[in-house]
Design an enzyme around this catalytic site. Structure first.
Site, PDB file in Angstrom:
ATOM      1  N   HIS A   1      -8.588  25.901   3.220  1.00 47.59           N
ATOM      2  CA  HIS A   1      -7.610  25.053   3.893  1.00 47.59           C
ATOM      3  C   HIS A   1      -7.055  24.024   2.919  1.00 47.59           C
ATOM      4  CE1 HIS A   1     -11.519  23.060   4.239  1.00 47.59           C
ATOM      5  NE2 HIS A   1     -10.883  21.903   4.382  1.00 47.59           N
TER       6      HIS A   1
ATOM      7  N   HIS B   1      -9.077  24.456  -0.648  1.00 54.74           N
ATOM      8  CA  HIS B   1     -10.518  24.449  -0.929  1.00 54.74           C
ATOM      9  C   HIS B   1     -11.285  24.890   0.305  1.00 54.74           C
ATOM     10  CE1 HIS B   1      -9.933  20.722   1.282  1.00 54.74           C
ATOM     11  NE2 HIS B   1     -11.245  20.659   1.489  1.00 54.74           N
TER      12      HIS B   1
ATOM     13  N   ASP C   1     -14.997  23.773   2.243  1.00 56.88           N
ATOM     14  CA  ASP C   1     -15.921  22.633   2.250  1.00 56.88           C
ATOM     15  C   ASP C   1     -17.307  23.094   1.825  1.00 56.88           C
ATOM     16  OD1 ASP C   1     -13.872  21.049   3.141  1.00 56.88           O
ATOM     17  OD2 ASP C   1     -14.540  21.000   5.223  1.00 56.88           O
TER      18      ASP C   1
END
Length: 335
Positions: free
Chosen positions: A277, A221, A223
């Site tokens: 990440h 994903h 952030d």
């Protein structure tokens, strides 16, 4: 063919006995298959104490454009304070389940605050191998101490002290990100809320996992924050996607890991990249991390900075309230 079928069934049974099926990631996500084992560059490390501030800003801007992530050392947060922060978090997660459940997120709550334990599923109905504690740490008007543990006794003191230090680091990072794009020093901070910027602390706890080759602590994903500033423990697990490869983040004691989030990518009109990440898990040891997510107020409108737009560089993103962006992202809706 019969031998292959028997082997496949045996493998399936072994997997089912050691890890529940809804934790098993699809093959294209499994770390044992997808982690890059060849030579790979290290995530950039930047020394914040260097006297040449322009060179520091250039290094941060370059890392934010090329990687979307970097580590910072000599950031001014005492190593002793980081150790106390980690000890307080570990103490909480070592408590009996019933004590941790006293801080659980209420079932009807729309907030992310509270304790949670491997309960959420993604769109593919897969779970991730982690527990967490989430609460706001700044500004003071946003804090709900209902979700701050009282055991250990120094939890509040340590987290409040850490927050004071992290705010100074954040101010410096935002100045560098602005200068790195040729903007006024305060441009980016003011564009995401200034003094109203929200600091949300999450403690991630990834228990030992019997099949780390099949599970993930957190799936891939970016952030939705502006920046995420993270302290890990010494158990490896953070991976970033670079040039099509999942590579491991090198552990540097007492370094802070800085993630570029979606809102900075939007502000910069794509010049800075939000990093994709994920987190792997360990068979023998618990991995922990302490990210602080820096988010605009929910009603704040974020869009590409006008100073960066021109006929040759039209806006690549829509301006919208942060709460609307968050709703679309969490519900997998088009932005």
């Amino acid at each position: 063919m019969e031998v292959e079928r028997v082997q496949a069934v045996a493998s399936s049974l072994m997997t089912a006995e050691t890890i529940p099926a809804d934790f098993i990631r699809p093959e294209q996500e499994r770390p044992a298959i997808t982690t890059y084992l060849g030579p790979a560059p290290d995530i950039p490390t930047i020394d914040l104490s260097l006297p040449d501030r322009d060179s520091v800003a250039r290094a941060i801007a370059h890392a934010s454009k090329e990687w979307g992530i970097f580590q910072v050392v000599n950031h001014g947060i005492p190593a002793e304070l980081i150790s106390r922060l980690q000890a307080a978090g570990k103490h909480f997660f070592d408590l009996p389940p019933e004590e941790k459940e006293a801080y659980a997120k209420p079932p009807e709550s729309q907030s992310v605050e509270g304790y949670g334990t491997r309960v959420s599923k993604d769109v593919n109905c897969k779970r991730t191998w982690n527990d967490h504690l989430f609460h706001k740490v700044w500004p003071p008007s946003s804090i709900n101490y209902r979700f701050w543990p009282t055991n250990p006794q120094d939890y509040r003191e340590v987290n409040e002290e850490y927050t004071e230090y992290i705010r100074e680091v954040v101010d410096g990072l935002f100045r560098c990100l602005s200068v790195g794009l040729g903007l006024e020093e305060k441009a980016m901070m003011e564009a995401v809320g200034g003094e109203e910027l929200q600091y949300n602390l999450k403690i991630n706890y990834y228990p030992p996992c019997p099949r780390p080759d099949l599970a993930l602590g957190v799936a891939a994903h970016t952030d939705l924050s502006t920046l995420t500033i993270l302290v890990p423990n010494d158990v490896p697990g953070l991976q970033v996607l670079k040039d099509g490869h999942w590579i491991d983040a090198k552990h540097i004691p007492n370094a802070l890991i800085v993630h570029i989030g979606d809102q900075i990518e939007i502000l910069s009109n794509g010049l800075y990249k939000a990093v994709l990440h994920r987190s792997t898990v360990n068979k023998e040891k618990a991995r922990m991390s302490w990210p602080v997510f820096l988010e605009p107020p929910e009603e704040w409108v974020v869009g590409p900075l006008p100073q960066l737009l021109s006929p040759e560089s039209p806006p690549k993103y829509k301006a919208k309230k942060f709460k609307d962006y968050m709703y679309c992202k969490l519900n997998k809706l088009p932005q």
